[in-house]
Design an enzyme around this catalytic site. Sequence first.
Site, short mmCIF file in Angstrom:
data_model
loop_
_atom_site.label_atom_id
_atom_site.label_comp_id
_atom_site.label_asym_id
_atom_site.label_seq_id
_atom_site.Cartn_x
_atom_site.Cartn_y
_atom_site.Cartn_z
N THR A 14 17.66 66.28 34.82
CA THR A 14 18.80 65.61 35.46
C THR A 14 19.51 64.67 34.48
OG1 THR A 14 17.33 65.53 37.36
CG2 THR A 14 19.43 64.40 37.60
N LYS A 106 10.09 55.01 30.48
CA LYS A 106 9.36 53.75 30.68
C LYS A 106 7.86 53.89 30.50
CE LYS A 106 10.45 56.07 34.42
NZ LYS A 106 11.60 56.57 35.13
N GLU A 130 17.49 51.15 26.97
CA GLU A 130 18.18 50.56 28.13
C GLU A 130 17.94 51.38 29.40
OE1 GLU A 130 20.42 47.49 28.12
OE2 GLU A 130 19.40 47.93 29.98
N VAL A 133 14.65 51.05 32.17
CA VAL A 133 14.44 50.06 33.25
C VAL A 133 15.68 49.98 34.13
CG1 VAL A 133 13.84 47.69 33.82
CG2 VAL A 133 13.01 48.68 31.70
N GLY A 135 17.57 52.09 35.72
CA GLY A 135 18.65 53.09 35.62
C GLY A 135 19.89 52.57 34.91
N ILE A 137 21.52 49.76 35.29
CA ILE A 137 21.71 48.30 35.14
C ILE A 137 21.38 47.89 33.70
CG2 ILE A 137 20.93 46.02 35.89
CD1 ILE A 137 20.15 47.22 38.57
N GLY A 188 17.01 63.88 43.48
CA GLY A 188 16.76 63.73 42.04
C GLY A 188 16.40 62.31 41.62
N ASP A 202 5.48 53.36 38.36
CA ASP A 202 6.80 53.37 37.72
C ASP A 202 7.39 51.95 37.65
OD1 ASP A 202 9.29 55.05 36.87
OD2 ASP A 202 10.04 53.73 38.46
N LYS A 206 8.14 49.55 34.20
CA LYS A 206 9.41 48.86 33.94
C LYS A 206 9.18 47.34 33.85
CE LYS A 206 11.93 52.51 36.35
NZ LYS A 206 12.37 53.00 37.67
#
Length: 433
Positions: A14, A106, A130, A133, A135, A137, A188, A202, A206
């Site tokens: 994706t 991550k 970047e 962590v 997505g 932001i 997704g 997850d 992060k």
Amino acid sequence: MRHLLRVGVAGLGTVGLAVLALVERQAASLKARAGREIAIAAIAAKERKERGRDLSAFQWFDEPAKLAASPDIDLFVELIGGADGAALSAVEAALSSGKSAVTANKALLAKHGMRLAELAERNGVALGFEGSVAGGIPVVKTLREDLAGNAISRVYGILNGTCNYILSRMEAEHLPFGVCLAEAQKLGYAEADPSFDIGGADTAHKLSILTALAFGTRVDPEAIAVEGIKDISLADIDAATELGFRIKLLGVAERTGAGIEQRVHPTMVPRSSAIAQVMGVANAVTIDADAVKELTLIGPGAGGEATASAVVGDIVAIARGLRTPPFGVPAAALKPLARAPIQMHEGGYYIRLSVYDRPGAAAAIAARMAERSISLESIVQRRPPGEYEKPAAVPVILITHATYEKLIREALAAVVGDGFLAEPPQLIRIERG
Ligand code: HSE
């Protein structure tokens, strides 16, 4: 104008496909911003299957590490995933061959971030992460560059889009957990193995990265106390609503007198708080710091385009020539993390008990709390809805004032020992902001 930057992308899931599309779509503005043309020159993936677009313009590699070391690219982008294996060997190959690398991985950073940062620094190249962590932001650069003048006391937030999506859907539609997870997978958002999302790993990966950036400490995911959301029931969601809270999976890293406390767990947050308004796949990160006071970043935490946005941001920074130490200070100067044990955590607690409806049960529970000087803010016992006969067990919900985790755990063990409970107790920490 400098020469063309030739990018190699490994991993065509994706995010990988979204990076290809974004670089093509924004080609003109990327050239203007970076001062040079940026183009995807080569790609690598496990299988040459149909991916819904023409890939014939790109040089193809079956092995990511070969792409990473190839003289035909200047910058390597790893979007394969997984803490080890092909992702690790490819990033190592890129950095060792003197190429900068960008990754959204991550798990890789949490496990090998220190070694990879040292390797990048030794070779005078950049390691951009970047996209690893929250997505889309831009929290990595915010912490590393823009808040460099601050002493940070706490960083916390919603760091997993899948969990936030599930909890939001459970509350809004009163749907069971499994249905909401299947939807998140279809959209997704979830990892290849969604237990990484719902089990909290997850978020922990992060958080370990944010902690290092915020406190100048070595990445240490083993020091994080982790609980996921799989035991959150509609009963908890309903009780939260009734009591003026909302349940969020938070990752929290905080400087305390005992060291840095790092924890990931479902959390009751006041319904009126800013973080409680963050719904669906959105993530949010709040940073408490001495100069800026409180800063909150909110945005899409998962999904192809959002993560591709962060990856392309890193590509442009590297194209411009940025070569900062990946964690802000040289890896060798990062301090070992002084871990504050979760047993010393201080805060309020939500406790849901299923209690046999017998005389003395409520008094015994209150006594177990009082023995440890745990002060109760509220205690509610309610007949389950729809029950007209005397039920075997009734829900009892306690909200405590601030106390220590060790005392709450001891009190609950004593309550279990008293034999009044029909099910194991549910405990959710409260974060009041
Ligand atoms: N599975 C992750 C999430 C993807 O849901 O947040 C972004 O890291």
